[in-house]
Design an enzyme around this catalytic site. Structure first.
Site, mmCIF file in Angstrom:
data_model
loop_
_atom_site.group_PDB
_atom_site.id
_atom_site.type_symbol
_atom_site.label_atom_id
_atom_site.label_comp_id
_atom_site.label_asym_id
_atom_site.label_seq_id
_atom_site.Cartn_x
_atom_site.Cartn_y
_atom_site.Cartn_z
ATOM 1 N N ARG A 171 -10.465 0.771 -8.015
ATOM 2 C CA ARG A 171 -11.555 0.978 -7.058
ATOM 3 C C ARG A 171 -12.794 1.550 -7.741
ATOM 4 N NH1 ARG A 171 -10.661 4.174 -1.452
ATOM 5 N NH2 ARG A 171 -10.994 6.026 -2.737
ATOM 6 N N ASP A 229 -6.057 3.175 -6.960
ATOM 7 C CA ASP A 229 -6.962 3.474 -5.854
ATOM 8 C C ASP A 229 -7.346 4.958 -5.918
ATOM 9 O OD1 ASP A 229 -8.397 3.091 -3.527
ATOM 10 O OD2 ASP A 229 -6.644 3.083 -2.208
ATOM 11 N N GLU A 263 -11.968 8.015 -7.818
ATOM 12 C CA GLU A 263 -13.345 8.451 -8.089
ATOM 13 C C GLU A 263 -13.426 9.798 -8.843
ATOM 14 O OE1 GLU A 263 -13.034 5.347 -5.436
ATOM 15 O OE2 GLU A 263 -12.261 7.348 -5.030
ATOM 16 N N ASP A 311 0.859 -1.182 0.000
ATOM 17 C CA ASP A 311 0.000 0.000 0.000
ATOM 18 C C ASP A 311 0.900 1.238 0.000
ATOM 19 O OD1 ASP A 311 -2.224 1.772 0.418
ATOM 20 O OD2 ASP A 311 -3.301 0.147 1.415
ATOM 21 N N HIS A 339 -6.263 -8.427 2.741
ATOM 22 C CA HIS A 339 -5.763 -7.048 2.861
ATOM 23 C C HIS A 339 -6.139 -6.487 4.220
ATOM 24 C CE1 HIS A 339 -4.430 -3.102 1.952
ATOM 25 N NE2 HIS A 339 -5.602 -2.584 1.621
#
Length: 959
Positions: free
Chosen positions: A625, A543, A546, A429, A699
């Site tokens: 995502r 990730d 949006e 990450d 995760h």
């Protein structure tokens, strides 16, 4: 949830006075309708010149007639006639004041279509009547809830568009729609073009556009069809005034679409269309946390990509305006609204559905199936079928936010190896980055990261790292190439003034790449290539796309204009379009962010896929995502930042099933949960279920307790290891399922209803699922249970592990489920290829095969295997694959090589087990040569030590 601006009657905006004009509202009769068209009953309004006494008498008479008509209407078969609420009795207007028709009270609650859908508003009678709508306060509550019977709803004859012309074209029909009365939203588009395209026998496309001005349309590739369908399985009828479109299934007469039930709106920033539904069985409409089967009891689903942990009744990471509807006779159809603007999709118990969108056009498809699987395949013919994954994508993945060093990451990998637990992929990450800067790594704490990746490769393992789209714009000039070069090339999203929009994400102040700009794709590729030279990663996790923003809008806020504050705002978390993302008025290459916000994740995935293919010339591995229709062509998805709770374990199944019908089969949830600390029991059960996620990744979040399989007791560790080994043994079957998804648009994780569409008991099942068509998975989803109740559709089933048979009449069955077991059952008539598992798929994929045959009651079965090198692009398209088809009938199994390739020569079939052989054979022959075999009391015949080359045909017979 946040509150929204409350509107007073004075604030309601009208673009014209026609709705309040007493002459307009009382003297105009309904237009004459072409008698040749199959129309719904229409009622005529009374004139205000009639004396009050006569008017009252007429009201009584007409109400009686209406009541009789209502009774007859309610008794009509709902699936074969167009759905429409009863017509009005009398619409009254007196001295310029609009009075509510008495017919309003006669409209059944389930058929009341919301005239005041704005959120957070307590609608008064005055506000409702200002829109010329019916107002009846619902008696069961003091305030209207988010989901409930609307207090303010349309009259049955509410003004809409009129179809003034319709004519044939080479592809279907074209018509003209006119609106004669203004609505309560600004900038009505009064003249529209209706276009019907009979694209395929099982696919109809409808477009409603503004013929005078080009409007924004979604920039994804869809088929351009040149020839009209020759034998369509649908009929299309029209209602002239008010305009309605009715689509029926020719075979049964079932009404699939009927837009006449509520008025059509088409304003600049408000488009609304309602339709009846033939049943309450509705699926899809992602991304939301819900049951697989949607609730139609006044349930509004909002779509606008948003960074928020999975929460009910909230717009989540992705947008998928597609639904599957299963009809009362088991047939199915689908509907896809090709629109990327913010929208609400309102379900109500009539059953009916309303689309409310704040931009774009009406561009939608109806797919006729007729079975659920065919509907999904037809949908994917339009948006694109999913990519064939690289083989190691189907292995077991480990990740966490908070390893905090490459040495700690490496130790996790070594522990997995020491315990012999399979692992194909290790992830990091954002803590691997230098101060959360993309395309960097922390040379202090992650100094050994390049060596770790090389070690993974030596052990046939792979490495994936996270990338966020936010690019730091606050580093010293000349010190951070990604921003400096991006600024020079002009590839970032700009604000409404043309300056680079500044938001905030993990590295601090950031700019956002504009992936709608082709120049951005080249810049992205160069950054990935440069970083790959330092850390030779194998896949990318995109990730926060949006896109997520810690500000709402930008550091400078957003302008106060119609893009930021549209006349209607769907039920978005935060109440505004800019909430935790960039300004809606931000400028991108192809349009404003207002139009293409929800495409951001798709466009980033497309850019990443293109870059990785250029770099490696292999299939890519990308997990995104945020998603949008056609995403499966470029990436997989995971269900987001869940929590270590039993509820999250259970809700992962409907999420997985939904994304399979949305064309993204490479899907899974964070095994053992991301937020919070797991328990040993929960993690064991989750690992067992996660072994059957198409995408299987454990995760964990920062500063939570470790949850790798090696972190638990020996018993728990062994149970997890066995579950993962089970997954690896099933790799040939799983890989073949992905081939069928890629070629034919099939699901990988399949809802039971897809295989049993005539069994209504399966329609709501989302605690079980099937891999492909044959392997039923029944996991434990509750704490403290050593059993699980599963539904078995009618037929013969076999325990996958033992071959014990189970005959079901279509019933719930109690299954033993000790902590070290997940229940798997094979459907009769199937053949599953399995393989001796190992600790990586590279090693496993070279091991001998074990075929498991589950015979039907009459002794037949079939199955198949797709095989290639696992990583080359387009092997099917380039004929670089092997395909083997297995059948059993009359006590003989045949393996037929339908397409051969060198890869098949490396694999042998070592063992075949036949479940359901009713009598012990006297002898078994393999290619006419006698072979040794065993036969157990549970009717399992096993033939071993075969050594049959997969690339050659063979037969196995018993007598």
């Amino acid at each position: 949830m946040v509150s929204y601006k409350r509107l007073t009657p004075e604030e309601v905006h009208f673009s014209g006075a026609a709705l309040l004009d007493p002459d307009e509202s009382t003297d105009t009769d309904l237009k004459e309708v072409n008698p040749e068209l199959p129309l719904l009953p229409q009622s005529r309004r009374c004139s205000i010149t009639v004396a009050l006494l006569t008017l009252g008498g007429l009201i009584v008479v007409l109400s009686g007639i209406w009541l009789l008509g209502t009774i007859l209407w309610l008794h009509k078969p709902p699936s074969t006639e167009p759905h429409r609420p009863p017509g009005p009795a009398v619409a009254k207007s007196l001295n310029g004041t609009w009075l509510q028709p008495e017919s309003c009270s006669q409209i059944p609650e389930a058929w009341r279509f919301d005239c005041y859908p704005e959120r957070g508003v307590v609608v008064t009678e005055e506000m409702c009547h200002a829109r010329n709508c019916c107002f009846i306060q619902h008696t069961q509550s003091n305030t209207p809830g988010r989901n409930g019977v609307p207090w303010c709803f349309y009259t049955p004859d509410y003004p809409s568009y009129e179809l003034v012309s319709i004519s044939d074209t080479e592809m279907g029909k074209v018509g003209k729609l006119l609106r004669n009365k203004k609505t309560y939203y600004p900038k009505d588009i009064d003249a529209l073009q209706l276009e019907l395209l009979y694209e395929e026998d099982n696919r109809l496309r409808v477009r409603i556009t503004d013929p005078s001005e080009k409007r924004y349309e979604v920039p994804i590739d869809v088929p351009v069809v040149q020839k009209k369908a020759s034998n369509p399985s649908y009929t299309v009828d029209f209602i002239k005034d008010p305009f309605g479109l009715i689509v029926k299934r020719t075979q049964t007469g079932t009404v699939l679409l009927n837009t006449s039930i509520a008025p059509l709106f088409y304003a600049d920033q408000f488009l609304q269309m309602s339709t009846s539904l033939p049943s309450s069985f509705i699926y899809g409409l992602g991304e939301h946390r819900s049951n697989f089967l949607h609730d139609v009891q006044w349930n509004t689903l909002t779509m606008w990509a948003r960074d928020v942990p999975p929460t009910e009744l909230t717009n989540l990471y992705g947008v998928h305006p597609f639904y599957l509807s299963v009809e009362s006779d088991g047939m199915a159809h689908g509907f896809f609204m090709l629109n990327s603007n913010a929208m609400d999709v309102a379900l109500q118990p009539a059953p009916a559905l309303t689309w409310r969108m704040i931009g774009g056009i009406f561009d939608f498809y109806v797919f006729l199936g007729p079975d659920p699987s065919s509907v999904i395949a037809q949908y994917l013919d339009v948006v694109g079928k999913p990519a064939m994954p690289i083989y190691w994508a189907l292995g077991y993945h480990l990740c966490r936010w908070g390893y905090k060093s490459s040495d700690k990451t490496w130790n996790v990998v070594k522990e997995m190896r020491n315990y012999g637990i399979p692992q194909d992929v290790q992830w990091n990450d954002i803590d691997y980055m230098d101060h959360a800067l993309d395309f960097t790594y922390d040379t202090m704490n992650f100094s050994t990261l390049p060596d770790l990746v090389k070690d993974l490769h030596r052990h046939d393992q792979h490495y994936v790292m996270i990338l966020d789209p936010g690019i730091s714009n606050s580093q010293p000039s000349g010190s951070y190439w990604p921003f400096d070069e991006g600024k020079k090339r002009g590839i970032f999203i700009n604000d409404s003034n043309g300056e680079i929009l500044t938001g905030k994400v993990w590295p601090g102040l950031t700019a956002f790449p504009d992936f709608s700009n082709p120049d951005t794709h080249e810049w992205w590729y160069q950054n990935l290539k440069s970083f790959h030279e330092k850390v030779p990663f194998d896949g990318v996790w995109i990730d926060m796309n949006e896109p997520s923003n810690f500000f709402s809008g930008s550091i400078n806020g957003c302008p106060d204009n119609e893009l930021e504050n549209p006349p209607y705002t769907p039920g978005i978390l935060g109440g505004t379009l800019k909430a935790k993302t960039v300004c809606a008025s931000a400028r991108q290459k192809i349009s404003t962010h207002y139009n293409i916000h929800s495409l951001y994740g798709l466009m980033e995935a497309k850019a990443t896929d293109s870059a990785l293919k250029k770099m490696t010339d292999k299939r890519t591995f990308i997990i995104s995502r945020s998603t949008f229709p056609s995403q499966g062509k470029y990436s997989g998805h995971w269900l987001g930042d869940n929590r270590s709770q039993w509820k999250d374990l259970a809700t992962s199944i409907p999420g997985m099933l939904t994304f399979n019908i949305l064309g993204i089969p490479l899907i899974g949830a964070d095994i053992c949960g991301f937020g919070g600390s797991t328990t040993e029991e929960l993690c064991v059960r989750w690992t067992q279920l996660g072994a059957f996620y198409p995408f299987s990744r454990n995760h964990n979040s920062i500063d939570e307790q470790d949850q790798e399989p090696t972190a638990f007791s020996p018993a728990a560790r062994t149970a997890m290891k066995e579950a993962i080994l089970l997954r690896y043994s099933l790799f040939p079957h799983l890989y073949t399922l992905f081939h069928h998804a890629h070629i034919s648009g099939h699901t990988v994780a399949t809802p039971l209803l897809f295989q049993f569409p005539n069994d209504e008991k399966t329609y709501g099942i989302d605690k079980q699922f099937i891999w492909g068509k044959s392997l039923l998975v029944t996991p434990v989803l509750e704490a403290g249970r050593d059993y699980v109740v599963g539904y078995f559709p009618k037929g013969l089933w076999y325990d996958f592990h033992t071959g014990d048979s189970l005959v079901s009449s279509g019933e719930d069955i109690n299954l033993q489920a000790p902590i070290d077991k997940i229940n798997l059952h094979l459907r009769e008539g199937s053949i599953i290829p399995t393989q001796r598992p190992n600790t990586t798929l590279w090693v496993s994929s070279g091991q001998p095969l074990h075929l498991i045959v589950s015979l039907s009651e009459d002794g037949v079965a079939k199955g198949d295997l797709f095989w290639d090198d696992g990583e080359t692009l387009d092997t099917y398209e380039k004929d670089q694959y092997a395909y083997i088809y297995f059948t059993v009938e009359q006590n003989t199994m045949t393996s037929e090589v339908l397409h051969n390739h060198e890869e098949a020569t490396y694999i042998t079939v070592e063992t075949v087990s036949f479940y359901g052989v009713k009598t012990e054979p006297e002898n078994v022959t393999v290619n006419s040569q006698e072979a040794t075999f065993t036969y157990r009391n549970n009717q399992v015949l096993t033939v071993t030590d075969l050594g049959l080359n997969l690339s050659h045909n063979f037969t196995i017979s018993w007598m």
